[in-house]
Every structure is written in structure tokens, then in C-alpha cells.
Design a protein around this motif. Sequence first.
Motif, PDB file in Angstrom:
ATOM      1  N   TYR A 153       0.852  -1.203   0.000  1.00  0.00           N
ATOM      2  CA  TYR A 153       0.000   0.000   0.000  1.00  0.00           C
ATOM      3  C   TYR A 153       0.882   1.245   0.000  1.00  0.00           C
ATOM      4  CZ  TYR A 153      -4.232  -2.700   0.807  1.00  0.00           C
ATOM      5  OH  TYR A 153      -5.302  -3.551   0.669  1.00  0.00           O
ATOM      6  N   PRO A 154       0.343   2.371  -0.548  1.00  0.00           N
ATOM      7  CA  PRO A 154      -1.005   2.615  -1.052  1.00  0.00           C
ATOM      8  C   PRO A 154      -1.234   1.993  -2.425  1.00  0.00           C
ATOM      9  CG  PRO A 154       0.319   4.553  -1.388  1.00  0.00           C
ATOM     10  CD  PRO A 154       1.176   3.600  -0.612  1.00  0.00           C
ATOM     11  N   GLU A 172      -5.345   3.742   1.030  1.00  0.00           N
ATOM     12  CA  GLU A 172      -4.158   3.860   1.882  1.00  0.00           C
ATOM     13  C   GLU A 172      -3.930   2.632   2.752  1.00  0.00           C
ATOM     14  OE1 GLU A 172      -1.997   6.189   1.737  1.00  0.00           O
ATOM     15  OE2 GLU A 172      -2.988   7.778   0.609  1.00  0.00           O
ATOM     16  N   GLN A 173      -5.022   1.900   3.087  1.00  0.00           N
ATOM     17  CA  GLN A 173      -4.879   0.753   3.969  1.00  0.00           C
ATOM     18  C   GLN A 173      -5.895  -0.323   3.581  1.00  0.00           C
ATOM     19  OE1 GLN A 173      -5.622   2.234   7.892  1.00  0.00           O
ATOM     20  NE2 GLN A 173      -7.638   3.055   7.400  1.00  0.00           N
ATOM     21  N   ALA A 175      -8.064  -1.970   5.174  1.00  0.00           N
ATOM     22  CA  ALA A 175      -9.432  -1.874   5.705  1.00  0.00           C
ATOM     23  C   ALA A 175     -10.349  -1.055   4.811  1.00  0.00           C
ATOM     24  CB  ALA A 175      -9.397  -1.263   7.110  1.00  0.00           C
ATOM     25  N   ASP A 176      -9.788  -0.159   4.012  1.00  0.00           N
ATOM     26  CA  ASP A 176     -10.596   0.714   3.157  1.00  0.00           C
ATOM     27  C   ASP A 176     -10.869   0.108   1.786  1.00  0.00           C
ATOM     28  OD1 ASP A 176     -10.511   2.596   5.179  1.00  0.00           O
ATOM     29  OD2 ASP A 176      -8.738   3.604   4.364  1.00  0.00           O
ATOM     30  N   LEU A 177     -10.247  -1.012   1.472  1.00  0.00           N
ATOM     31  CA  LEU A 177     -10.347  -1.561   0.127  1.00  0.00           C
ATOM     32  C   LEU A 177     -11.764  -1.984  -0.264  1.00  0.00           C
ATOM     33  CD1 LEU A 177      -8.826  -2.250  -2.433  1.00  0.00           C
ATOM     34  CD2 LEU A 177      -8.182  -4.439  -1.421  1.00  0.00           C
ATOM     35  N   PRO A 178     -12.529  -2.690   0.576  1.00  0.00           N
ATOM     36  CA  PRO A 178     -13.879  -3.110   0.151  1.00  0.00           C
ATOM     37  C   PRO A 178     -14.784  -1.946  -0.225  1.00  0.00           C
ATOM     38  CG  PRO A 178     -13.186  -4.348   2.091  1.00  0.00           C
ATOM     39  CD  PRO A 178     -12.165  -3.263   1.898  1.00  0.00           C
ATOM     40  N   GLU A 179     -14.817  -0.921   0.605  1.00  0.00           N
ATOM     41  CA  GLU A 179     -15.677   0.234   0.330  1.00  0.00           C
ATOM     42  C   GLU A 179     -15.224   0.973  -0.927  1.00  0.00           C
ATOM     43  OE1 GLU A 179     -15.957   4.121   2.782  1.00  0.00           O
ATOM     44  OE2 GLU A 179     -17.509   2.798   3.598  1.00  0.00           O
ATOM     45  N   SER A 180     -13.921   1.097  -1.132  1.00  0.00           N
ATOM     46  CA  SER A 180     -13.396   1.783  -2.306  1.00  0.00           C
ATOM     47  C   SER A 180     -13.702   1.014  -3.581  1.00  0.00           C
ATOM     48  CB  SER A 180     -11.887   1.987  -2.162  1.00  0.00           C
ATOM     49  OG  SER A 180     -11.593   2.814  -1.057  1.00  0.00           O
ATOM     50  N   LEU A 181     -13.627  -0.310  -3.520  1.00  0.00           N
ATOM     51  CA  LEU A 181     -13.973  -1.120  -4.689  1.00  0.00           C
ATOM     52  C   LEU A 181     -15.439  -0.939  -5.061  1.00  0.00           C
ATOM     53  CD1 LEU A 181     -12.058  -4.428  -3.834  1.00  0.00           C
ATOM     54  CD2 LEU A 181     -11.646  -2.973  -5.835  1.00  0.00           C
ATOM     55  N   ALA A 182     -16.308  -0.905  -4.067  1.00  0.00           N
ATOM     56  CA  ALA A 182     -17.737  -0.725  -4.339  1.00  0.00           C
ATOM     57  C   ALA A 182     -18.002   0.619  -4.998  1.00  0.00           C
ATOM     58  CB  ALA A 182     -18.534  -0.857  -3.038  1.00  0.00           C
ATOM     59  N   ALA A 183     -17.363   1.666  -4.493  1.00  0.00           N
ATOM     60  CA  ALA A 183     -17.546   2.997  -5.073  1.00  0.00           C
ATOM     61  C   ALA A 183     -17.010   3.049  -6.496  1.00  0.00           C
ATOM     62  CB  ALA A 183     -16.850   4.041  -4.204  1.00  0.00           C
ATOM     63  N   ALA A 184     -15.843   2.450  -6.726  1.00  0.00           N
ATOM     64  CA  ALA A 184     -15.253   2.451  -8.064  1.00  0.00           C
ATOM     65  C   ALA A 184     -16.137   1.718  -9.060  1.00  0.00           C
ATOM     66  CB  ALA A 184     -13.860   1.827  -8.022  1.00  0.00           C
ATOM     67  N   ARG A 185     -16.737   0.609  -8.630  1.00  0.00           N
ATOM     68  CA  ARG A 185     -17.613  -0.140  -9.541  1.00  0.00           C
ATOM     69  C   ARG A 185     -18.851   0.669  -9.914  1.00  0.00           C
ATOM     70  NH1 ARG A 185     -15.917  -5.219 -10.578  1.00  0.00           N
ATOM     71  NH2 ARG A 185     -14.841  -6.385  -8.933  1.00  0.00           N
ATOM     72  N   ARG A 186     -19.433   1.387  -8.950  1.00  0.00           N
ATOM     73  CA  ARG A 186     -20.626   2.186  -9.255  1.00  0.00           C
ATOM     74  C   ARG A 186     -20.320   3.243 -10.306  1.00  0.00           C
ATOM     75  NH1 ARG A 186     -21.511   1.966  -3.548  1.00  0.00           N
ATOM     76  NH2 ARG A 186     -20.505   4.011  -3.315  1.00  0.00           N
ATOM     77  N   LEU A 202       0.366   2.343  -6.136  1.00  0.00           N
ATOM     78  CA  LEU A 202       0.403   3.781  -6.378  1.00  0.00           C
ATOM     79  C   LEU A 202       1.833   4.294  -6.247  1.00  0.00           C
ATOM     80  CD1 LEU A 202      -1.194   6.472  -6.789  1.00  0.00           C
ATOM     81  CD2 LEU A 202      -1.240   6.652  -4.295  1.00  0.00           C
ATOM     82  N   ILE A 203       2.301   4.961  -7.292  1.00  0.00           N
ATOM     83  CA  ILE A 203       3.605   5.601  -7.240  1.00  0.00           C
ATOM     84  C   ILE A 203       3.384   7.035  -6.770  1.00  0.00           C
ATOM     85  CG2 ILE A 203       5.605   6.351  -8.600  1.00  0.00           C
ATOM     86  CD1 ILE A 203       5.126   3.962 -10.410  1.00  0.00           C
ATOM     87  N   ARG A 204       4.018   7.414  -5.699  1.00  0.00           N
ATOM     88  CA  ARG A 204       3.689   8.662  -5.001  1.00  0.00           C
ATOM     89  C   ARG A 204       3.956   9.933  -5.814  1.00  0.00           C
ATOM     90  NH1 ARG A 204       0.151   8.569  -0.808  1.00  0.00           N
ATOM     91  NH2 ARG A 204       0.710   7.048   0.775  1.00  0.00           N
ATOM     92  N   SER A 205       5.087  10.034  -6.477  1.00  0.00           N
ATOM     93  CA  SER A 205       5.432  11.303  -7.133  1.00  0.00           C
ATOM     94  C   SER A 205       5.878  11.085  -8.579  1.00  0.00           C
ATOM     95  CB  SER A 205       6.537  12.023  -6.351  1.00  0.00           C
ATOM     96  OG  SER A 205       6.124  12.297  -5.036  1.00  0.00           O
TER      97      SER A 205
END
Length: 674
Positions: A153-154, A172-173, A175-186, A202-205
Amino acid sequence: MFSTVLVANRGEIAYRVITTLKRLGITAVAIYSAADAAAKHVRAADRAVCVGPAAAAESYLNIDAVIAAAQQSGAEAIHPGYGFLSENVRFARACAEAGLVFVGPGEHALEVMGDKIRSKDHVAQAGVPLVEGIGEPGFTDEQLIAAAKTLTYPLLIKPSAGGGGKGMQVVEQAADLPESLAAARRVAAASFGDDTLFIEQLIRSPRHIEVQILADNHGNVVHLGERECSLQRRHQKIIEEAPSALLDEATRDRIGQAAVDTARSVNYRGAGTVEFLVSDEEPEKFHFMEMNTRLQVEHPVTEQVTGVDLVEQQLRIAAGEPLELRQQDIALTGHAVEARIYAEDPEAGFMPSTGEIIGLAEPRGAGVRVDSALVHGLQVGTEYDPMLAKVITTGADRAQALSRLQHALADTVVHGVTTNTQYLLQLTADPDVRAGRLDTTMIERKLPDLQSPGPQQHHAAAAAIFASHLGPAEVPPAERTGPRGWQRDGWRLTAPHARTVEVLWQRPGAAEELFDVVVGGDIQLHRGEHPGSYLLRTAETTARVHLSAGPRTREGAQVWITADGFTGMVTVLDQEAQTHRQLRLIEAESVDAVPEVTSPMPGTVVSLAVSSGDQVPAGARLVTVEAMKMEHPLTAPLPGTVRLHVRAGETVRLGQVLATVEADPSSQEQGLET
């Protein structure tokens, strides 16, 4: 060459394609939804066909309706612009079956490069370096979560079929992956009709560098140099330029050849863009991201430095003509920069802005080009992408191009909806931007320090004088009362009398600011050369201002003003409006308020994270509203019991109460003790 071409898009790109069609003597056919009947591209076309209601899924994304419109109008070819159906292989196939030419690549290239998962697998076989990631067509959320355990991560979630940053989620962590996947799919399903996702580290810079290519049906492939697209917010490009200040000539040749090789690997045809991540610290290293099999939003900067009309080249290639361009003939002359103007409010977290365009002035001058969908009276809603226009400037070098862009943005006036224009002005003046010290995360780091200026006393004065002299014809009929020689604000046919009025302005999330203005004193407002332009003279200053009249209601007269780096709407309060305001303030003080969660824009409720009666902590997500293909989560302002007032799928208006949170007695008592 074709005699009639249908443009299967809307907004500024449809108008831009129609411009080239008409220059080439080709009949231009526009399509439009019910919401776009009076749009600029519809007015510019030789013919126009309505393809359905406002919802994109029922109009611009309706393949059968678009094909029927082309057949009805006698078109021989369809130019898809970008977005909507431009990378849809089913649409390209439907065009072929209907005997229509799709102005774009063949089905094979669309299938390989239009799917970001498949394209990465394809170029990996050719030895092109990639960023670490996972993704298989058909992977469920559970499979992606399980596979992500091997990544560091990230992470960055991307829709496989998408572009423009839509649906992308930074995680970032774990624990946030399930909710983020659902939002991305919508968002992916709503924007592209395909909710397939993949994940990469994710490459930071990084620097975002893309290469424009052209390829014909006769084996000729050329590149037209690179574009720097590193100035992004939430993975959405904001300012682009050509060429990049990062690359030297050797790297430019290498990355250009890599783009050509990528196009050849899928027998590409037409205009396309190969996108790379380039290390800011090691610019000689680059990693393939994706290939966009269409015209890009930022294509004008390439046109400006090469002198090549990319739309014309697309049409000639689609008609079967061989490229007349050879690699050795293509030279990059000067520098070009583009800024995207969006209907969004930076002061309110870049929430989409809606309304009617009531005042408009677009910049002109040496080295200035504007690709725009804006016209007076345009209704900006939530159905489509919020981009309204692009301001492009060209100079002998990067410094001149950026300076011209600053002046052009300062001369850009859009009244009736809030835009990001002042925010763009601040970015173009930033020392790091001017020096070329860019990366894709720079804007996010600078956001906390960026704040548009508020109005000054002379701005309030200009608005007050302007409002007091609005003639009866400019006041909505419902507000006309009394003899025509009088107005409610005290202005008379004989001569104005000196009086004090209040002008109200409020920055989102901040307290109201009131200005006391004496109208009829030493302040003068003179009409300028162009509609809406004025010269304001006071004892202390002389300023050029643009003013537009909004509705006059019992709350006061709304006036939009642009001057000295400020653009916004103020409310001029006459005596009656001041009385109403005082009564509202007194009433508000006497009522015990329950914290309300209101919708920051018109949109649709796409998900509910809680149920009525649930106990929630402060900051807990309650409701997610979608507008202009972007999701906006709304959270609890304090801990307590939540009461929902909407259902999933419900359409909501600006300011509508979506939920209330009743504070827990224990938390209230604790707050009192503290």
C-alpha cells in the motif's frame, strides 16, 4: 473523403469536431439529448437529431439510437469524440454492421487497448516495463481483495474500461479496500457501462507523460511528440502542456518510439495516445500505463506546436487515405499550455456547480485559442461531465505560453455557475509550476494553501450601483410592482438619491460578510465596450469589472461580478431585503437546531451507509450522492442517532436535507464539562 459525418458527442469536443468538418466542406450532423436542444454544438451543425432524454444511458450511450440517427441523416461515418462511445467495441462493430465508418481504430485495437487489463498483458509480452498490479477480467471484489494481499500500500483502483480519472480510488490501507472497490464499480458502471476493475501500486510522485500517435491503413505510424499531464487533481488532468519540460531529446525519441511500437503491435489505425509514468528523479525511465484509442481532451496543445489538425487526420485515415506526414517532417515549434474550465466550486471541495450561464466573455488575442461549449442561456446540469471549456495558449517558449495563459484566464468571465477559473489562475502563478517542478500529487499538496480572493469594498460598490440601475425589463416580471418610473430600491427617473445599502457575500462554510455601500455618492460606474463590462471609479481606485444580473427576489438582487482576481455572486440587499434577513436571523436564534446533512449539489443518492436509528460516530459516512459522474460521500457532523430522509436511487436537489443527527445526551454533557 466523406460528404456527411455524424458527431456522436456533445459539448466542446462536438463543436470542435464540427469546426473541422465545416472547414473541409463536410456536412456535419449533431446528436443531442433533450437537455441539449439549445447547445452550442447543435446550433453549429448543419443538421441535428435528438437521440433521447437527458440521461446519457438513454441518449449519448444508446448505440441503437445513435446508429439510427446516422442512417436517418444520411451520414457515411461517425466521429465519436472522446468519452461516451469512443472506445466501445460494440459501438464500432454496430457501425460496421450498419455500413457506417467508425472514425477510430479497428475492433482488435479497441478490444486490446480499450481494456486496461488486457493492454497491460499485451505490452508486457513486448517487454514494456509496467507498474506492479493485479487484475483479471471478471474478478470479483473478493478476488481482488485476496490478490491485493501481495501488494504494498497505497494502492490505486482503476476501471478497466474508463478514462479521465473517473472511478479511480486511492486506498491507503487494507481496511478501506472493500468500500473503495464498491464505489469504483458504481462510477465505472455509470460512466462506461462496464464495472471491471484492476489494482496497481500507487507511485507517489510520478510524472504523467503521454505521446500522440497517428497510424493509417497502409502501415505508416508516426508520433507527434509528448504532452506533460502531471498537473492533476484526484487523477483528473487540469493543466496540460506540450512539449514536456522534463524530457531531453534522447528520451523524447525513445518514448516516442515506444509509443509507435505499441501502436504497431495492435495494427492501430487513427489517432491515439500512449500514456506513461515517468520518474521525476530518473526521467530516462518510463512505465506503460495505458493506450487511449481516441482523441484526447488535451489534443489542442499538440496541434498548436505541430500545426497538425488531428481531427482532419482522423477523418482522412478513416476514409482510407495514406498519411502524408513523415516522422522526419514533424517538428515541435514553441510551447503550448491548456487549462480546463470546470463547473465546480473549489471553495466547497470542488463540488459540481449548476445553473444558467447569464454572463460570458471568452479571451482573445495573440496565441490564444478557446475550445468551448459555453453560450448565453446554457443550462449546466448534473447529467454530464462538468468540463465547460478549454483555454489554450501558445508562446515562443514555456514562460511566454504560461504568461499568456494567465492573462487569458484573467479575461475569462463565466457568470451563473461557479467555475475553477480563479483556482487555475493561482496554479499558473505558482513558482513550482512556473519552474516545471511537477508531479501528479503536487496539486493535492498545495490545495490547503490555495484560496480564491473574496470581494473588496469597490466590488460591493459596483454590484450595488449595478443592481440599483437595473431597468424594469431586466427585473423578473413577478418582481415588477408599482409605477414603471419607480423601483423598490428607491431609484427614480429624475435623479438617484444617496443612500446606504448592504451587500452580502459568503464563502462556502464560512460566516457571511457584509459591506455597507453608499449609492449616489462619489462612486461612478461607466458602461464598457462590450456587454457586461464596466469601468468603476472611486476616490481610491479605478477598476475594470464584469457584471451580470441574477434574479431579484425578496432576499435581494443577485449580482455576479468578476474583477481583480475575484469572481462570485453577491446579494445586494435593499431595505425590504434587509428586513427579511433580520427577521430570519432572529427566528434562527430562537430555534434549537438539529444538525442536518444537506446535499451540496443536485444529484442522485447512490448508496446509504447506515439505517435510521443507527448510532454513528462523528465523521461516519451516511449518504453518497452522485453528480456529473462523480461520487460525494457525506458524513455525520457529530456523534449521535442518525435519521435518514432519502432512499437509494432518489434524485435530490441542492440543499435538500438528506439526514439529521441527534446528539447523544452523554456526548452533550461531556461537551459541557469540557
